[in-house]
Structures are given as C-alpha cells and as structure tokens.
Design a protein around this motif. Structure first.
Motif, PDB file in Angstrom:
ATOM      1  N   ALA A   1       0.859  -1.195   0.000  1.00 44.39           N
ATOM      2  CA  ALA A   1       0.000   0.000   0.000  1.00 44.39           C
ATOM      3  C   ALA A   1       0.894   1.245   0.000  1.00 44.39           C
ATOM      4  O   ALA A   1       0.970   1.956   1.003  1.00 44.39           O
ATOM      5  N   PRO A   2       1.550   1.519  -1.120  1.00 45.42           N
ATOM      6  CA  PRO A   2       2.481   2.650  -1.137  1.00 45.42           C
ATOM      7  C   PRO A   2       1.809   3.994  -0.844  1.00 45.42           C
ATOM      8  O   PRO A   2       2.467   4.917  -0.364  1.00 45.42           O
ATOM      9  N   ASP A   3       0.509   4.084  -1.073  1.00 46.21           N
ATOM     10  CA  ASP A   3      -0.196   5.332  -0.808  1.00 46.21           C
ATOM     11  C   ASP A   3      -0.304   5.629   0.685  1.00 46.21           C
ATOM     12  O   ASP A   3      -0.664   6.733   1.082  1.00 46.21           O
ATOM     13  N   ARG A   4       0.050   4.672   1.542  1.00 41.69           N
ATOM     14  CA  ARG A   4       0.033   4.890   2.990  1.00 41.69           C
ATOM     15  C   ARG A   4       1.355   5.443   3.511  1.00 41.69           C
ATOM     16  O   ARG A   4       1.440   5.845   4.663  1.00 41.69           O
TER      17      ARG A   4
ATOM     18  N   LEU B   1       4.465   8.089   3.515  1.00 39.66           N
ATOM     19  CA  LEU B   1       4.792   9.471   3.196  1.00 39.66           C
ATOM     20  C   LEU B   1       6.238   9.729   3.571  1.00 39.66           C
ATOM     21  O   LEU B   1       6.828   9.007   4.362  1.00 39.66           O
TER      22      LEU B   1
END
Length: 141
Positions: free
Chosen positions: A129-132, A134
């Motif tokens: 889940a790279p969108d998690r 930052l």
C-alpha cells in the motif's frame, strides 16, 4: 557464497574511512555526505561488512536502522566496484536478513534504484500500500 569472502556483524571491523569514501563519492544516494554524518550513522546503526578472507580488506558494507522490535530500514548497501561479480552482494544481504530474522521484525524496508532483483531473492517486494507511506524531505534531499 564465494569462500574468498566472509560476512561480519562487527561494527569494530568497519573501515569507516573506506565506507565514507564509497558512499560520499561513488553512491547515488549519499554523494557529499560528510565524514561526521557517516560516523554518526554508523554509531547509531547495526553495521555489516564483507571482507576478503586472505587480506582482511573490506569489500562491502550495509547498515540497518531499527528499534529491534517493530521496524528496520536497510540502507547504505555498497559493494566495492573492483569486487562486484563475486556474489558479495548476495552474501551481504543473506547475512543481514539472517541477523535480523531472530528479531521477528514485522517490516524491513529499503529503497533502491537498481537492485530490485537482488532484494527480491531475500523476500523484499514492492510496498503493498504505497499510498500509505509518506516522506518528509529536507530541501536538497
């Protein structure tokens, strides 16, 4: 692994000047890193090296930043140019993974621009889940 080389987890064996030279002059991720910063990073990390058995010369380095319980970051992986092609990178990563295994860390991360195939052999894969994730980067980082 090539029997001409040995793996070590001893920070005392690390050739700090050599590692600094490799990373600050030859790596794409740490160019220009100061010796002071490199020494501080070594002091705050788990350190690993590959060494020629016969001469004792260091031919590779890696370090891991970890709390020892929940998370680790594998970084500064470098194999000396003259020593590449001897399975040193494989021996280094296999040793690091084996050293961390008893800790039971739920996640070990790394970043690479060009060695995905090497790391995949040791269980590393793209983030699920790279969108998690930052990053807070400083200017010029």
């Amino acid at each position: 692994m090539n029997s001409r080389f040995r793996f070590s987890t001893s920070s005392h064996e690390i050739d700090r000047a050599l590692v600094h030279s490799w990373l600050s002059e030859e790596s794409y991720w740490a160019k220009g890193r100061t010796r002071q910063a490199q020494d501080a990073a070594i002091d705050a990390s788990r350190n690993y090296g590959m060494f020629e058995v016969e001469s004792g010369a260091q031919v590779a380095y890696a370090r891991v930043i970890t709390d020892g319980v929940t998370f680790a970051w594998l970084c500064d992986v470098f194999v000396a140019t003259h020593a590449r092609g001897n399975s040193i990178g494989k021996g280094l990563i296999a040793g690091v993974v084996a050293d961390l295994e008893p800790l039971g860390l739920p996640r070990v991360l790394l970043a690479t621009a060009d060695a995905h195939g090497l790391y995949a052999k040791y269980g590393f894969a793209p983030l699920p889940a790279p969108d998690r994730f930052l990053a807070r980067l400083q200017p010029g980082a």
